[in-house]
Design an enzyme around this catalytic site. Sequence first.
Site, PDB file in Angstrom:
ATOM      1  N   CYS A 380      -9.017   3.491 -13.202  1.00 53.82           N
ATOM      2  CA  CYS A 380      -7.998   2.725 -13.904  1.00 53.82           C
ATOM      3  C   CYS A 380      -7.231   1.823 -12.933  1.00 53.82           C
ATOM      4  O   CYS A 380      -7.784   0.837 -12.472  1.00 53.82           O
ATOM      5  CB  CYS A 380      -7.101   3.671 -14.701  1.00 53.82           C
ATOM      6  SG  CYS A 380      -6.418   2.880 -16.152  1.00 53.82           S
ATOM      7  N   HIS A 519     -10.881   6.860 -17.775  1.00 52.14           N
ATOM      8  CA  HIS A 519     -10.571   8.111 -17.064  1.00 52.14           C
ATOM      9  C   HIS A 519     -11.700   9.131 -17.237  1.00 52.14           C
ATOM     10  O   HIS A 519     -11.626   9.996 -18.110  1.00 52.14           O
ATOM     11  CB  HIS A 519      -9.251   8.684 -17.583  1.00 52.14           C
ATOM     12  CG  HIS A 519      -8.069   7.864 -17.202  1.00 52.14           C
ATOM     13  ND1 HIS A 519      -7.408   8.031 -16.008  1.00 52.14           N
ATOM     14  CD2 HIS A 519      -7.463   6.846 -17.821  1.00 52.14           C
ATOM     15  CE1 HIS A 519      -6.427   7.153 -15.922  1.00 52.14           C
ATOM     16  NE2 HIS A 519      -6.441   6.417 -17.013  1.00 52.14           N
ATOM     17  N   GLU A 521     -12.363  11.637 -15.527  1.00 50.09           N
ATOM     18  CA  GLU A 521     -11.939  13.008 -15.212  1.00 50.09           C
ATOM     19  C   GLU A 521     -11.592  13.803 -16.460  1.00 50.09           C
ATOM     20  O   GLU A 521     -11.668  15.035 -16.463  1.00 50.09           O
ATOM     21  CB  GLU A 521     -10.755  12.987 -14.226  1.00 50.09           C
ATOM     22  CG  GLU A 521      -9.403  12.514 -14.780  1.00 50.09           C
ATOM     23  CD  GLU A 521      -9.212  11.004 -14.781  1.00 50.09           C
ATOM     24  OE1 GLU A 521     -10.213  10.271 -14.695  1.00 50.09           O
ATOM     25  OE2 GLU A 521      -8.040  10.557 -14.875  1.00 50.09           O
TER      26      GLU A 521
HETATM   27  N1  GLN Z   1      -0.870   0.566 -14.972  1.00 48.06           N
HETATM   28  C1  GLN Z   1      -2.212   0.165 -15.278  1.00 48.06           C
HETATM   29  C2  GLN Z   1      -2.365  -0.347 -16.703  1.00 48.06           C
HETATM   30  O1  GLN Z   1      -1.536  -0.086 -17.523  1.00 48.06           O
HETATM   31  C3  GLN Z   1      -3.182   1.296 -15.021  1.00 48.06           C
HETATM   32  C4  GLN Z   1      -2.997   2.434 -15.941  1.00 48.06           C
HETATM   33  C5  GLN Z   1      -3.668   3.692 -15.437  1.00 48.06           C
HETATM   34  O2  GLN Z   1      -4.026   3.789 -14.268  1.00 48.06           O
HETATM   35  N2  GLN Z   1      -3.831   4.681 -16.312  1.00 48.06           N
HETATM   36  O3  GLN Z   1      -3.336  -0.992 -17.001  1.00 48.06           O
END
Ligand code: GLN
Length: 547
Positions: A380, A519, A521
Amino acid sequence: MARYVFITGGVVSSLGKGLASAALGALLQARGFSVRLRKLDPYLNVDPGTMSPFEHGEVFVTDDGAETDLDLGHYERFTGVSARKTDSVSSGRIYSNVLEKERKGAYLGKTIQVIPHATNEIKDFLAVGEDEVDFMLCEIGGTVGDIEGLPFFEAIRQFAQDKPRGQCIFMHLTLLPYLAASGELKTKPTQHSVKELRSIGLQPDVLVCRSEHPIPEKERAKIALFCNVRPEAVIPAYDLKSIYEAPLAYHRVGLDQAVLDAFGISPAPKPDMTRWEDVMDRLNNAEGEVRVAIVGKYVQLEDAYKSIAEALTHGGMANRVRVKAEWIDAEIFEREDPGPHLERFNAILVPGGFGERGTEGKIRAAQYAREKGIPYLGICLGMQMAVIEAARNMAGLPDAGSEEFDHEAGKKRFTPVVYHLKEWVQGNHRVERKLDDDKGGTMRLGAYSATLKEGSKVAEVYGTCEIEERHRHRYEVDVKYREPLETCGLVFSGMSPDGRLPEIVEHKGHPWFIGVQFHPELKSKPFAPHPLFAGFVKAAKEQSRLV
Ligand code: GLN
């Protein structure tokens, strides 16, 4: 209709209620039953999505896009059953539903009260899907006696009363403190905690007693007598080296038997524990160790990246190596050269995160991994940082950055290689967002599919070109930078099916450098390690042979 096990806690918090619930779920499955686990949290936030990871640990996201408590991660890792929106609720959600109904006039002029309106709302939540499984395990967050928890305790009392006899049981976790001076385990706090439960009409059927020392038979009998529980239903719970021992350990001390006895299920089907024996065999018989640096912001609290830590362990199990993960504060690399800090690691992981603090350090960590050929997994924000690094240092965009940080700072400093997502497609409809939308529940959340590029590293890792992964982000890499970045060797190897949203990037010619917008994970299990984590740890293992 499902049988219900209500799981409560007393004496102190952090007793491992979530883990005990998850392990019980796994044990019932091992005996051939179907299960679903639920969490009821007494806090007033509508969901944990807006809470800082420092406050509450990681936010666990479900396929259907709910932002939930990290205990739901334990539930999924132990049972493999995907949680849903309807498996997690807070007081905030309950009251907000009740108040919304009140405004709509749904209560026909009645005075709205905790009993019955809030408790009915909780009971409706408990009943969702009750015909789908053999057992529904419902954990109440917090400890008995908390003011905010009372409506939940009252609701489960009523719920059990509404059902036929024998349909619901209560399991209570407590702590037996050890007094070193007198060499004794003390049962009084447990007695008090059960007294508190009984004063609100709940009699536990099974007591799980956490203890750092063996519980003598005499003490067990005493607890049974004073707490009005059968001696064989007083279950000792000792500390474990690994959480994955929990199903086997709880089975050895008779937890599943006590629960089945409480329901009068006899004879109980024999359990098949091979899944957990295999998990333990992989954990206990690892050959060698790899070291992974996790360069993040929320490094003081391990729970903030719970699922990542677990997924790395699973990746180790897939490769029969131990994974030693170390957390490094990204801000260090804003002052110091990353080299001396990172050279002793076999792989680098940059996890998700919010806000600008530490991001320049993450960009430098990505640069180090790219230049030194060290395996890198960016998740992310960790992917976004890798793209910004490539844009700045390879594609000639020295001001590349994310709109997230400009919005935070209230001024425009960056070329927005990562921009604020305004619309996307979900199923058959278009979702739209504005900058001034509410913060809660408005990110791109839950499972979305992606199409992988044939012949890419990531397609090889997954063994397929169609995947579905869970998301939680507001910002996105701008596809208009695809061409200049691909010319420099950063391949956009995974895209949303409509081709508009970059989902995965990888560096051509690098041994293993992958950034993902989702994600992975959240979907990894000890008995089914996620391919990206299995692949990442494999690459780390290969790297460790080189040094
Ligand atoms: N802050 C970033 C976004 O909103 C990444 C979010 C995250 O890592 N879950 O896109």
